[in-house]
Design an enzyme around this catalytic site. Sequence first.
Site, PDB file in Angstrom:
ATOM      1  N   CYS A 226       6.275  -7.521   7.171  1.00  0.00           N
ATOM      2  CA  CYS A 226       7.296  -7.020   7.975  1.00  0.00           C
ATOM      3  C   CYS A 226       7.739  -7.965   8.938  1.00  0.00           C
ATOM      4  O   CYS A 226       6.896  -8.461   9.499  1.00  0.00           O
ATOM      5  CB  CYS A 226       6.587  -5.678   8.669  1.00  0.00           C
ATOM      6  SG  CYS A 226       7.939  -4.890   9.883  1.00  0.00           S
TER       7      CYS A 226
ATOM      8  N   CYS B  12       3.409   8.234   1.317  1.00  0.00           N
ATOM      9  CA  CYS B  12       3.758   7.245   2.271  1.00  0.00           C
ATOM     10  C   CYS B  12       3.946   6.113   1.595  1.00  0.00           C
ATOM     11  O   CYS B  12       3.147   5.352   0.985  1.00  0.00           O
ATOM     12  CB  CYS B  12       2.750   7.405   3.166  1.00  0.00           C
ATOM     13  SG  CYS B  12       3.077   5.899   4.542  1.00  0.00           S
TER      14      CYS B  12
ATOM     15  N   CYS C 116       5.182  -5.515  15.691  1.00  0.00           N
ATOM     16  CA  CYS C 116       4.475  -4.578  16.638  1.00  0.00           C
ATOM     17  C   CYS C 116       3.036  -4.982  16.872  1.00  0.00           C
ATOM     18  O   CYS C 116       2.183  -5.536  16.078  1.00  0.00           O
ATOM     19  CB  CYS C 116       4.422  -3.192  16.034  1.00  0.00           C
ATOM     20  SG  CYS C 116       6.146  -2.581  15.579  1.00  0.00           S
TER      21      CYS C 116
ATOM     22  N   CYS D 207       3.315   2.594  10.742  1.00  0.00           N
ATOM     23  CA  CYS D 207       3.617   2.160   9.436  1.00  0.00           C
ATOM     24  C   CYS D 207       3.011   0.960   9.426  1.00  0.00           C
ATOM     25  O   CYS D 207       2.982  -0.151  10.701  1.00  0.00           O
ATOM     26  CB  CYS D 207       5.262   1.895   9.102  1.00  0.00           C
ATOM     27  SG  CYS D 207       5.999   1.130  10.582  1.00  0.00           S
TER      28      CYS D 207
ATOM     29  N   GLU E 132       0.858  -1.348  -0.049  1.00  0.00           N
ATOM     30  CA  GLU E 132      -0.027   0.052   0.024  1.00  0.00           C
ATOM     31  C   GLU E 132       0.829   1.224  -0.134  1.00  0.00           C
ATOM     32  O   GLU E 132       1.916   1.253   0.710  1.00  0.00           O
ATOM     33  CB  GLU E 132      -1.039   0.078   1.279  1.00  0.00           C
ATOM     34  CG  GLU E 132      -2.062  -0.925   1.029  1.00  0.00           C
ATOM     35  CD  GLU E 132      -2.297  -1.452   2.222  1.00  0.00           C
ATOM     36  OE1 GLU E 132      -3.228  -2.496   2.159  1.00  0.00           O
ATOM     37  OE2 GLU E 132      -1.565  -1.659   3.144  1.00  0.00           O
TER      38      GLU E 132
ATOM     39  N   CYS F 209      -0.065  -3.818  14.994  1.00  0.00           N
ATOM     40  CA  CYS F 209       0.109  -3.386  13.354  1.00  0.00           C
ATOM     41  C   CYS F 209      -0.424  -4.593  12.744  1.00  0.00           C
ATOM     42  O   CYS F 209       0.115  -5.740  13.184  1.00  0.00           O
ATOM     43  CB  CYS F 209       1.490  -3.160  13.252  1.00  0.00           C
ATOM     44  SG  CYS F 209       1.810  -3.041  11.693  1.00  0.00           S
TER      45      CYS F 209
END
Length: 354
Positions: free
Chosen positions: A113, A106, A117, A339, A92, A120
Amino acid sequence: MERPLFYSLSPKSLKSFLESNGQKAFVATQILKWVYEKYEFNPENWTNISKNLKDLLLENFDFNLPRIVWNGLSKDGTRKFLVAMRDDKTVETVMIPARSNRKTLCVSSQVGCAIGCTFCHTGTMGLMRHLEAGEIIGQFLAVTKFLRDKVGPEERLSNVVFMGQGEPLHNFENVKVATELMVNEKALGLSQRRVTISTSGLVPQIKKLDDFPPVNIAISLHAAHNDIRTELMPINKAFDLDRLLGAIKEIPLKAHRYITYEYLLIDQYNDRAEDVTALLNLLPKKVSKINLIPFNEYPESNFKRPSVSRINWFKNQLEDGGITTTIRTTKGSDILAACGQLKSELEKDANLWD
Ligand code: SF4
């Protein structure tokens, strides 16, 4: 084997490629103008480039941009894009309008990832792969092309933040090349102050940041106590606040002026008086700026958003303590609270988008 992406190529590497193929170096400038000034991505349409050279370039490089497979417009003008790479993996990318006709993009730096986190969505996917430099630059070029085609030929993106999916410093070399292309006047030509790298706090890579062009640095801090930060960001177990702040002190600040700390503000969790005190003790005042991001509640979340008066109280306490503090308020920006929250927000907040 796939041809390398043209958009991963620095102006210097393009020049060397041309020279090693018996071409004049100045042609590099003509080629770069077609791509980065005229946004013409098909070499067949480059009128001042010889047929032989076009063939050579097409044999050696892939000029296709990532494909925009979906886009949605928020009420506040923020536009979200789902962008597919050549292996059909998607990331995205979000365009956020700002004052004075500025537009921030962005960008994502990885598919998935590895950082994990707990707040997220991307963190739950794990890391699928790093993006190449040309795939990061490709997000910028694909959105620019979209805006020029659909909105108007004068449309331009002025700023970039690495706050999409992925931990940019985990993909250090590719993000470094992409950042160099962003600030190179023969490529995207953005001012160094209009590019921001945001990191969850990968200490070894932060220590290598003097290798980077001197762009802005944002740190996802989210807590000033180790126990709370470890709950939110497991990376804090490996690199706790002491190690993180120690590494940040080494970042050469001449060009950066200050470091921005992103702080996700959660009701009764990290918005207490003791959190204010801990933040004021932790951060060096003159070179730190805090960006408060009030938590965006969603049905299954365990956390709550603080009240408006609580948010303002927290901000005022920090400002009274000598740290410049801002609150991220608008809906479109809220989706960038962390993020990687983009995909989940898209699913949860479908009403926001066309
Ligand atoms: S918030 Fe950023 S660093 Fe953390 S898991 Fe999500 S994408 Fe990765």
